[in-house]
Enzyme design. Structure first.
Site, PDB file in Angstrom:
ATOM      1  N   GLU A  20      79.670  51.167  42.905  1.00  0.00           N
ATOM      2  CA  GLU A  20      80.756  52.195  43.923  1.00  0.00           C
ATOM      3  C   GLU A  20      79.338  53.378  44.675  1.00  0.00           C
ATOM      4  O   GLU A  20      79.710  53.931  45.576  1.00  0.00           O
ATOM      5  CB  GLU A  20      81.158  52.871  42.415  1.00  0.00           C
ATOM      6  CG  GLU A  20      82.585  51.903  42.439  1.00  0.00           C
ATOM      7  CD  GLU A  20      83.576  52.734  41.701  1.00  0.00           C
ATOM      8  OE1 GLU A  20      83.463  53.590  41.097  1.00  0.00           O
ATOM      9  OE2 GLU A  20      83.774  52.184  40.493  1.00  0.00           O
TER      10      GLU A  20
ATOM     11  N   HIS B  34      79.165  53.583  49.299  1.00  0.00           N
ATOM     12  CA  HIS B  34      79.186  55.411  49.843  1.00  0.00           C
ATOM     13  C   HIS B  34      77.624  54.291  50.891  1.00  0.00           C
ATOM     14  O   HIS B  34      77.661  56.385  51.337  1.00  0.00           O
ATOM     15  CB  HIS B  34      78.672  56.632  48.899  1.00  0.00           C
ATOM     16  CG  HIS B  34      79.562  56.475  48.320  1.00  0.00           C
ATOM     17  ND1 HIS B  34      80.778  58.080  48.593  1.00  0.00           N
ATOM     18  CD2 HIS B  34      80.323  56.344  47.262  1.00  0.00           C
ATOM     19  CE1 HIS B  34      81.384  57.986  47.420  1.00  0.00           C
ATOM     20  NE2 HIS B  34      81.245  57.206  46.825  1.00  0.00           N
TER      21      HIS B  34
ATOM     22  N   LYS C 260      85.914  58.867  40.972  1.00  0.00           N
ATOM     23  CA  LYS C 260      84.374  59.324  41.192  1.00  0.00           C
ATOM     24  C   LYS C 260      85.222  59.957  42.910  1.00  0.00           C
ATOM     25  O   LYS C 260      85.108  60.880  43.162  1.00  0.00           O
ATOM     26  CB  LYS C 260      83.399  58.862  41.443  1.00  0.00           C
ATOM     27  CG  LYS C 260      82.909  58.688  40.343  1.00  0.00           C
ATOM     28  CD  LYS C 260      81.215  58.722  40.401  1.00  0.00           C
ATOM     29  CE  LYS C 260      80.839  56.831  40.224  1.00  0.00           C
ATOM     30  NZ  LYS C 260      78.940  57.243  40.445  1.00  0.00           N
TER      31      LYS C 260
HETATM   32  P1  NAD Z   1      80.624  48.352  34.489  1.00  0.00           P
HETATM   33  O1  NAD Z   1      80.329  47.241  35.082  1.00  0.00           O
HETATM   34  O2  NAD Z   1      79.294  48.457  33.495  1.00  0.00           O
HETATM   35  O3  NAD Z   1      81.379  47.818  33.512  1.00  0.00           O
HETATM   36  C1  NAD Z   1      82.647  48.269  33.353  1.00  0.00           C
HETATM   37  C2  NAD Z   1      83.233  47.264  32.239  1.00  0.00           C
HETATM   38  O4  NAD Z   1      85.250  46.712  32.556  1.00  0.00           O
HETATM   39  C3  NAD Z   1      83.345  45.758  31.880  1.00  0.00           C
HETATM   40  O5  NAD Z   1      83.209  46.118  30.436  1.00  0.00           O
HETATM   41  C4  NAD Z   1      84.730  44.586  32.344  1.00  0.00           C
HETATM   42  O6  NAD Z   1      84.592  44.231  31.959  1.00  0.00           O
HETATM   43  C5  NAD Z   1      85.047  46.001  32.012  1.00  0.00           C
HETATM   44  N1  NAD Z   1      86.796  45.803  33.389  1.00  0.00           N
HETATM   45  C6  NAD Z   1      86.587  45.344  34.546  1.00  0.00           C
HETATM   46  N2  NAD Z   1      88.094  44.854  34.898  1.00  0.00           N
HETATM   47  C7  NAD Z   1      88.319  44.952  33.712  1.00  0.00           C
HETATM   48  C8  NAD Z   1      90.250  44.320  33.362  1.00  0.00           C
HETATM   49  N3  NAD Z   1      90.691  44.004  34.545  1.00  0.00           N
HETATM   50  N4  NAD Z   1      91.025  45.009  32.371  1.00  0.00           N
HETATM   51  C9  NAD Z   1      89.699  45.424  30.971  1.00  0.00           C
HETATM   52  N5  NAD Z   1      88.601  45.452  31.663  1.00  0.00           N
HETATM   53  C10 NAD Z   1      88.006  45.334  32.852  1.00  0.00           C
HETATM   54  O7  NAD Z   1      80.740  49.904  34.421  1.00  0.00           O
HETATM   55  P2  NAD Z   1      79.863  50.976  34.385  1.00  0.00           P
HETATM   56  O8  NAD Z   1      78.774  51.256  35.742  1.00  0.00           O
HETATM   57  O9  NAD Z   1      80.316  51.828  33.402  1.00  0.00           O
HETATM   58  O10 NAD Z   1      81.346  52.514  35.300  1.00  0.00           O
HETATM   59  C11 NAD Z   1      82.920  52.553  34.994  1.00  0.00           C
HETATM   60  C12 NAD Z   1      82.835  53.662  35.724  1.00  0.00           C
HETATM   61  O11 NAD Z   1      82.860  54.475  35.446  1.00  0.00           O
HETATM   62  C13 NAD Z   1      82.241  53.233  36.938  1.00  0.00           C
HETATM   63  O12 NAD Z   1      83.675  53.788  38.635  1.00  0.00           O
HETATM   64  C14 NAD Z   1      81.420  54.220  38.024  1.00  0.00           C
HETATM   65  O13 NAD Z   1      81.962  54.861  38.793  1.00  0.00           O
HETATM   66  C15 NAD Z   1      82.154  55.342  36.556  1.00  0.00           C
HETATM   67  N6  NAD Z   1      81.278  56.802  36.377  1.00  0.00           N
HETATM   68  C16 NAD Z   1      81.221  57.646  36.971  1.00  0.00           C
HETATM   69  C17 NAD Z   1      80.472  58.853  36.949  1.00  0.00           C
HETATM   70  C18 NAD Z   1      80.741  60.645  37.074  1.00  0.00           C
HETATM   71  O14 NAD Z   1      80.335  60.985  36.457  1.00  0.00           O
HETATM   72  N7  NAD Z   1      82.062  60.956  37.424  1.00  0.00           N
HETATM   73  C19 NAD Z   1      78.910  58.450  36.671  1.00  0.00           C
HETATM   74  C20 NAD Z   1      79.206  57.104  36.623  1.00  0.00           C
HETATM   75  C21 NAD Z   1      79.851  56.081  36.360  1.00  0.00           C
END
Ligand code: NAD
Length: 333
Positions: A196, A200, A126
């Site tokens: 995240e 902001h 993002k």
């Molecule tokens: P979440 O917190 O639900 O899940 C994160 C996962 O990553 C967990 O399974 C955790 O165990 C794993 N993880 C963390 N550290 C790790 C490591 N070192 N090695 C392996 N696995 C690891 O996350 P989420 O809410 O699904 O979000 C994921 C990402 O997607 C975020 O960065 C968020 O900003 C991004 N996102 C982007 C958009 C977009 O439109 N661009 C929209 C929503 C979310």
């Protein structure tokens, strides 16, 4: 239809198995052109070359805390990404990982480069500064034989790509205004996304949001009635549209409202592209997402569309870094 040399579907891995990672697994289940073979969370990974069962993997993750506990296909590991990548064959990964700290995704990319793995990586990053870190290693990605597509979620991602298409009507782009509405029933299903977003808010940054306990996040959301309202966010849509030659980054603005207590969107997500046509008329194109579409649908769908496009590039030996604003996603059947 993109099928690999031996007429097999594209073997896909999902790194990060939280809210988006689990949705990604469900989205892939009915696909014929892609098969979900691998996933990693912070305690382990799972791999099966014939395909993983999403319901079973999600249940294992919920009941036992990590997919590494999966009876037949799971492995517990403190270096789950590294161990999965070097030991198993995967064509492309969706990086559904938190970018906490703000350097995490670039560090993961470096890990892939060092491992000697070749294939396609897609992220849903993002922040502008996070994409800038990837730009610094674009030559290394290219030399390593990795095709990396960044900013391929909803915003940046789907909406940035829509802006790039809409811009074609104009001789000059005056503004790109992205406004998102996200509704989720419960913040704990998307802990990193919400942290995240908190980063902001005024008085917070990535490090303070990262350091918050779950109780502290819940207490903050109690104070705001579950609502996070954001404006003028640092969002990579700006650098992506600038790199694509569409407009300077200061013409791109991103803001929105997240309701963490209601799956109904608080407002309709849209991007408005204002410009001047060759005849001198000022006009605005607006692209609005359907209110029934979830954040997961609008992030994971495009991510896999870009992964398929990345595979097509990779097979033509086109490697390096690309953004969602310069490549057209391909529909995954
Ligand atoms: P979440 O917190 O639900 O899940 C994160 C996962 O990553 C967990 O399974 C955790 O165990 C794993 N993880 C963390 N550290 C790790 C490591 N070192 N090695 C392996 N696995 C690891 O996350 P989420 O809410 O699904 O979000 C994921 C990402 O997607 C975020 O960065 C968020 O900003 C991004 N996102 C982007 C958009 C977009 O439109 N661009 C929209 C929503 C979310």
């Amino acid at each position: 239809m993109i099928i690999d040399k031996v007429n097999q579907p594209i073997k896909v891995g999902v790194l990060g198995f939280g809210g988006l990672g689990q949705a990604a697994a469900k989205i892939l289940a009915p696909k014929g052109e892609m098969i979900w073979v691998a996933a990693a969370d912070h305690q382990g990974y799972a791999y099966n070359s014939l395909g993983l069962n999403p319901d079973l993997v999600i249940k294992t993750c919920r009941d036992r805390g990590s997919i590494g506990h999966l009876d037949a296909d799971g492995t517990l590991s403190k270096n789950s990404i590294q161990d999965l990548v070097v030991n198993h064959s995967v064509d492309g990964y969706f990086l559904a990982l938190p970018n906490l700290p703000n350097t995490f995704m670039a560090d993961v990319a470096q890990q892939f480069i060092k491992s000697g793995w070749q294939g396609v990586l897609v992220d849903a990053l993002k922040r502008t500064s996070a994409v800038e870190q990837l730009l610094e290693i674009q030559d290394d990605l290219q030399a390593a034989g990795i095709t990396y597509l960044t900013g391929c979620g909803a915003t940046p991602g789907l909406l940035t790509a829509a802006a790039a298409v809409a811009a074609q009507s104009y001789a000059e782009i005056h503004s790109v205004k992205i406004t998102f509405g996200v509704g989720i029933a419960n913040w704990e299903a998307y802990k990193s996304t919400i942290r995240e977003d908190i980063a902001h808010m005024s008085e917070y940054d990535v490090e303070t949001a990262r350091a918050m306990t779950d109780d502290e996040v819940s207490a903050l959301l109690d104070k705001t009635n579950g609502i996070i309202a954001l404006e003028n966010m640092e969002h990579a849509d700006d650098i992506m549209l600038e790199l694509a030659g569409i407009c300077d980054r200061d013409r791109v603005t991103v803001g929105g409202v997240v309701d963490t207590r209601n799956p109904k969107k608080p407002l309709s997500t849209n991007v408005a592209i204002t410009g001047r046509t060759f005849e001198g008329k000022i006009s605005t194109h607006t692209f609005t997402l359907g209110d029934e579409t979830s954040m997961a649908a609008n992030v994971c769908g495009p991510a896999f569309g870009y992964l398929k496009a990345g595979i097509a590039l990779q097979r033509r030996k086109v490697t390096g870094l690309f953004t969602a604003a310069e490549i057209m996603p391909q529909f995954v059947n």
